[in-house]
Motif scaffolding. Structure first.
Motif, PDB file in Angstrom:
ATOM      1  N   MET A  31      -7.275  -4.409   3.635  1.00 38.06           N
ATOM      2  CA  MET A  31      -6.504  -5.475   4.249  1.00 38.06           C
ATOM      3  C   MET A  31      -5.388  -5.944   3.324  1.00 38.06           C
ATOM      4  O   MET A  31      -4.272  -6.128   3.749  1.00 38.06           O
ATOM      5  N   LEU A  32      -5.716  -6.148   2.044  1.00 38.37           N
ATOM      6  CA  LEU A  32      -4.713  -6.608   1.085  1.00 38.37           C
ATOM      7  C   LEU A  32      -3.613  -5.567   0.909  1.00 38.37           C
ATOM      8  O   LEU A  32      -2.440  -5.912   0.772  1.00 38.37           O
ATOM      9  N   LYS A  33      -4.006  -4.293   0.940  1.00 40.87           N
ATOM     10  CA  LYS A  33      -3.019  -3.218   0.807  1.00 40.87           C
ATOM     11  C   LYS A  33      -2.048  -3.243   1.988  1.00 40.87           C
ATOM     12  O   LYS A  33      -0.848  -3.026   1.816  1.00 40.87           O
ATOM     13  N   PHE A  34      -2.556  -3.530   3.177  1.00 38.65           N
ATOM     14  CA  PHE A  34      -1.714  -3.620   4.369  1.00 38.65           C
ATOM     15  C   PHE A  34      -0.722  -4.775   4.244  1.00 38.65           C
ATOM     16  O   PHE A  34       0.463  -4.627   4.534  1.00 38.65           O
ATOM     17  N   ILE A  35      -1.219  -5.933   3.783  1.00 36.49           N
ATOM     18  CA  ILE A  35      -0.353  -7.114   3.647  1.00 36.49           C
ATOM     19  C   ILE A  35       0.712  -6.853   2.586  1.00 36.49           C
ATOM     20  O   ILE A  35       1.891  -7.154   2.793  1.00 36.49           O
ATOM     21  N   LYS A  36       0.329  -6.284   1.449  1.00 35.85           N
ATOM     22  CA  LYS A  36       1.283  -6.006   0.381  1.00 35.85           C
ATOM     23  C   LYS A  36       2.332  -5.010   0.854  1.00 35.85           C
ATOM     24  O   LYS A  36       3.530  -5.191   0.610  1.00 35.85           O
ATOM     25  N   GLY A  37       1.913  -3.980   1.548  1.00 31.80           N
ATOM     26  CA  GLY A  37       2.844  -2.984   2.070  1.00 31.80           C
ATOM     27  C   GLY A  37       3.784  -3.578   3.104  1.00 31.80           C
ATOM     28  O   GLY A  37       4.970  -3.251   3.156  1.00 31.80           O
ATOM     29  N   HIS A  38       3.270  -4.459   3.925  1.00 28.15           N
ATOM     30  CA  HIS A  38       4.094  -5.102   4.946  1.00 28.15           C
ATOM     31  C   HIS A  38       5.099  -6.059   4.325  1.00 28.15           C
ATOM     32  O   HIS A  38       6.248  -6.132   4.760  1.00 28.15           O
ATOM     33  N   MET A  39       4.682  -6.789   3.300  1.00 26.78           N
ATOM     34  CA  MET A  39       5.576  -7.754   2.664  1.00 26.78           C
ATOM     35  C   MET A  39       6.694  -7.061   1.890  1.00 26.78           C
ATOM     36  O   MET A  39       7.777  -7.612   1.724  1.00 26.78           O
ATOM     37  N   GLU A  40       6.444  -5.863   1.401  1.00 30.88           N
ATOM     38  CA  GLU A  40       7.482  -5.132   0.688  1.00 30.88           C
ATOM     39  C   GLU A  40       8.622  -4.724   1.603  1.00 30.88           C
ATOM     40  O   GLU A  40       9.732  -4.485   1.140  1.00 30.88           O
TER      41      GLU A  40
END
Length: 61
Positions: free
Chosen positions: A1-10
């Protein structure tokens, strides 16, 4: 989940400014607070500190 959020925020352009702005607001708030505390008049501080002990402000339920 955190990886998805970090990737989306980038992918959001200009998002790197928000942490800087929030840090500046936080820092400025405490600088102003310290300035107010150190420049407050002693008479005002003493008067306000006595409010909880003042018997005429008591209300009966």
């Amino acid at each position: 989940m955190l990886k998805f959020i970090k990737g989306h925020m980038e992918t959001i352009e200009g998002i790197e400014i928000y942490p800087i702005i929030s840090l500046l607001i936080f820092f400025l708030f405490f600088v102003v607070l310290f300035w107010w505390v150190f420049t407050a008049k002693k008479d005002y501080v003493n008067e306000v500190s006595q409010i909880p002990l003042d018997s005429k402000n008591d209300t009966e339920l």
